[in-house]
Design an enzyme around this catalytic site. Structure first.
Site, short mmCIF file in Angstrom:
data_model
loop_
_atom_site.label_atom_id
_atom_site.label_comp_id
_atom_site.label_asym_id
_atom_site.label_seq_id
_atom_site.Cartn_x
_atom_site.Cartn_y
_atom_site.Cartn_z
N TYR A 117 -7.13 15.70 -8.37
CA TYR A 117 -6.42 14.79 -9.26
C TYR A 117 -5.39 15.57 -10.10
O TYR A 117 -4.24 15.17 -10.23
CB TYR A 117 -7.41 14.05 -10.15
N ASP B 299 0.88 -1.16 0.00
CA ASP B 299 0.00 0.00 0.00
C ASP B 299 0.92 1.21 0.00
O ASP B 299 1.66 1.43 0.98
CB ASP B 299 -0.90 -0.01 1.25
N SER C 228 -0.59 12.23 -16.07
CA SER C 228 -1.79 12.38 -16.89
C SER C 228 -1.75 13.73 -17.59
O SER C 228 -1.20 14.70 -17.05
CB SER C 228 -3.02 12.30 -15.98
N VAL D 57 -7.71 5.55 -21.21
CA VAL D 57 -7.63 4.09 -21.32
C VAL D 57 -8.83 3.42 -20.66
O VAL D 57 -9.26 3.83 -19.57
CB VAL D 57 -6.31 3.60 -20.66
N ARG D 58 -9.32 2.35 -21.28
CA ARG D 58 -10.45 1.58 -20.73
C ARG D 58 -10.01 0.76 -19.51
O ARG D 58 -9.42 -0.32 -19.65
CB ARG D 58 -10.99 0.61 -21.80
N THR D 59 -10.25 1.35 -18.33
CA THR D 59 -9.97 0.67 -17.06
C THR D 59 -11.10 1.09 -16.11
O THR D 59 -11.98 1.86 -16.50
CB THR D 59 -8.64 1.16 -16.45
N LYS E 180 -1.19 15.26 -10.11
CA LYS E 180 -0.39 14.84 -11.27
C LYS E 180 0.60 15.93 -11.67
O LYS E 180 1.72 15.62 -12.11
CB LYS E 180 -1.31 14.46 -12.44
N ASN F 215 2.69 3.40 -10.58
CA ASN F 215 1.43 3.37 -11.35
C ASN F 215 0.21 3.61 -10.48
O ASN F 215 -0.78 4.19 -10.96
CB ASN F 215 1.31 2.00 -12.04
P1 NAP Z 1 -7.39 1.79 -12.01
O1 NAP Z 1 -7.94 0.81 -12.95
O2 NAP Z 1 -8.31 2.57 -11.13
O3 NAP Z 1 -6.28 1.07 -11.11
C1 NAP Z 1 -5.63 1.79 -10.10
C2 NAP Z 1 -4.76 0.83 -9.32
O4 NAP Z 1 -4.12 1.58 -8.26
C3 NAP Z 1 -5.54 -0.32 -8.65
O5 NAP Z 1 -4.79 -1.49 -8.72
C4 NAP Z 1 -5.65 0.16 -7.21
O6 NAP Z 1 -5.80 -0.89 -6.27
C5 NAP Z 1 -4.29 0.82 -7.08
N1 NAP Z 1 -4.19 1.65 -5.87
C6 NAP Z 1 -4.97 2.68 -5.49
N2 NAP Z 1 -4.56 3.14 -4.29
C7 NAP Z 1 -3.49 2.39 -3.92
C8 NAP Z 1 -2.62 2.37 -2.81
N3 NAP Z 1 -2.78 3.21 -1.78
N4 NAP Z 1 -1.60 1.47 -2.78
C9 NAP Z 1 -1.42 0.60 -3.79
N5 NAP Z 1 -2.23 0.55 -4.86
C10 NAP Z 1 -3.25 1.44 -4.93
O7 NAP Z 1 -6.52 2.90 -12.77
P2 NAP Z 1 -5.76 2.85 -14.19
O8 NAP Z 1 -6.66 3.44 -15.20
O9 NAP Z 1 -5.14 1.52 -14.41
O10 NAP Z 1 -4.62 3.95 -13.90
C11 NAP Z 1 -3.27 3.62 -13.61
C12 NAP Z 1 -2.47 4.94 -13.56
O11 NAP Z 1 -2.61 5.64 -14.81
C13 NAP Z 1 -2.98 5.90 -12.48
O12 NAP Z 1 -1.89 6.54 -11.87
C14 NAP Z 1 -3.81 6.90 -13.26
O13 NAP Z 1 -3.89 8.16 -12.63
C15 NAP Z 1 -3.07 6.96 -14.59
N6 NAP Z 1 -3.90 7.39 -15.73
C16 NAP Z 1 -4.97 6.65 -16.15
C17 NAP Z 1 -5.73 7.08 -17.24
C18 NAP Z 1 -6.91 6.30 -17.78
O14 NAP Z 1 -7.56 6.78 -18.73
N7 NAP Z 1 -7.22 5.13 -17.26
C19 NAP Z 1 -5.40 8.31 -17.87
C20 NAP Z 1 -4.31 9.04 -17.42
C21 NAP Z 1 -3.57 8.57 -16.35
P3 NAP Z 1 -7.26 -1.41 -5.76
O15 NAP Z 1 -7.74 -2.41 -6.77
O16 NAP Z 1 -6.95 -2.02 -4.43
O17 NAP Z 1 -8.15 -0.21 -5.67
#
Ligand code: NAP
Length: 238
Positions: free
Chosen positions: A161, A65, A146, A194-196, A165, A92
């Site tokens: 947010y 964590d 981001s 990204v699709r997440t 960043k 990440n």
């Molecule tokens: P996501 O699907 O929400 O996944 C986020 C991950 O971070 C999950 O595994 C979550 O764990 C973990 N997390 C959150 N708090 C944590 C903590 N305190 N310690 C350890 N792990 C923690 O997000 P994503 O879309 O894959 O994004 C990954 C990165 O890319 C992020 O930094 C995000 O800001 C950046 N980003 C994403 C996008 C996009 O469009 N998706 C765009 C720009 C930037 P849990 O499962 O336990 O919650």
């Protein structure tokens, strides 16, 4: 200076039980890098690791964590004991909890919570792990930022947010400057939309596309860029 790429690189990815982090683990392991998948929820992390192992990939697991100093200490002790080093750190893990909120209405607690994960987490990990990289004179650090943190195109919604960043990008610049002249390269990247779980199902990019630039930065050759901000393997404005 005595700099060389180790034969078997060791990588660590935070928040890797799902989304872009999981895909970064997959792509790093596909490059024959021993990759340690970390997550705050052990069961979810182990399940994710198993998925990659069943694909024939060399992936380890450790709970982490990023907001918990003790959790980081346990991780460092594990790395020291098992590998004696770390070559690649991908910061990440991230949260976005004030989307749709305006700057006059965002709670300071929301900002604090966001900074804990998105800024203090990466800083804590860098403070814990850069000494290992300095010892071996090699390291690659990738910060998942981001376009929402770009000052040049700043908008007003999701202020916590965005601030986190922008601050993460500042950390990239500060750390890269501190490490100037070494083969420890530090960069920020934007994965695109990204699709997440965070990006939602309408996002145009797959996790595969989102992870690509992070993996490219994690595997830069000696003399590669440092202190930069990238999307699609190209420098973008701060
Ligand atoms: P996501 O699907 O929400 O996944 C986020 C991950 O971070 C999950 O595994 C979550 O764990 C973990 N997390 C959150 N708090 C944590 C903590 N305190 N310690 C350890 N792990 C923690 O997000 P994503 O879309 O894959 O994004 C990954 C990165 O890319 C992020 O930094 C995000 O800001 C950046 N980003 C994403 C996008 C996009 O469009 N998706 C765009 C720009 C930037 P849990 O499962 O336990 O919650």
């Amino acid at each position: 200076m005595d700099i060389k790429v180790p034969e078997q690189r060791i990588a660590l990815v935070t928040g890797a039980n799902r989304g872009i982090g999981l895909e970064i683990c997959r792509q790093l392991a596909q490059e024959a890098i021993h990759t340690i998948l970390t997550s705050r929820d052990q069961a979810k992390g182990q399940t994710a690791r198993q998925e990659l192992v069943e694909e024939g990939l060399d992936v380890g697991y450790h709970p982490l964590d990023v907001t918990e100093p003790e959790s980081v200490q346990h991780l460092v002790a594990h790395l020291q004991q098992k590998y004696g080093r770390l070559d690649i750190l991908v910061n990440n893990a991230g949260i976005a909890i004030d989307r749709g909120t305006g700057v006059l209405h965002t709670g300071l607690d929301t900002l604090r919570q966001t900074m804990e994960t998105n800024l203090y987490g990466p800083l804590r990990l860098c403070q814990a792990l850069v000494p290992l990289m300095k010892r071996q004179k090699y390291g690659r650090i990738v910060n998942l930022s981001s376009s929402m943190g770009q000052l040049s195109t700043m908008r007003s919604e999701a202020p916590s947010y965005r601030i986190s960043k922008t601050a993460l990008n500042a950390l990239t610049r500060i750390l890269a400057t501190y490490l100037e002249g070494t083969d420890i390269l530090v960069n920020s990247m934007c994965p695109g939309w990204v699709r997440t779980d965070m990006g939602g199902s309408n996002a145009p990019r797959s996790v595969k596309e989102g992870a690509d630039t992070a993996v490219w930065l994690a595997t830069l050759p000696e003399g590669g860029p440092t202190g930069g901000f990238f999307r699609d393997r190209k420098a973008i404005p701060w």
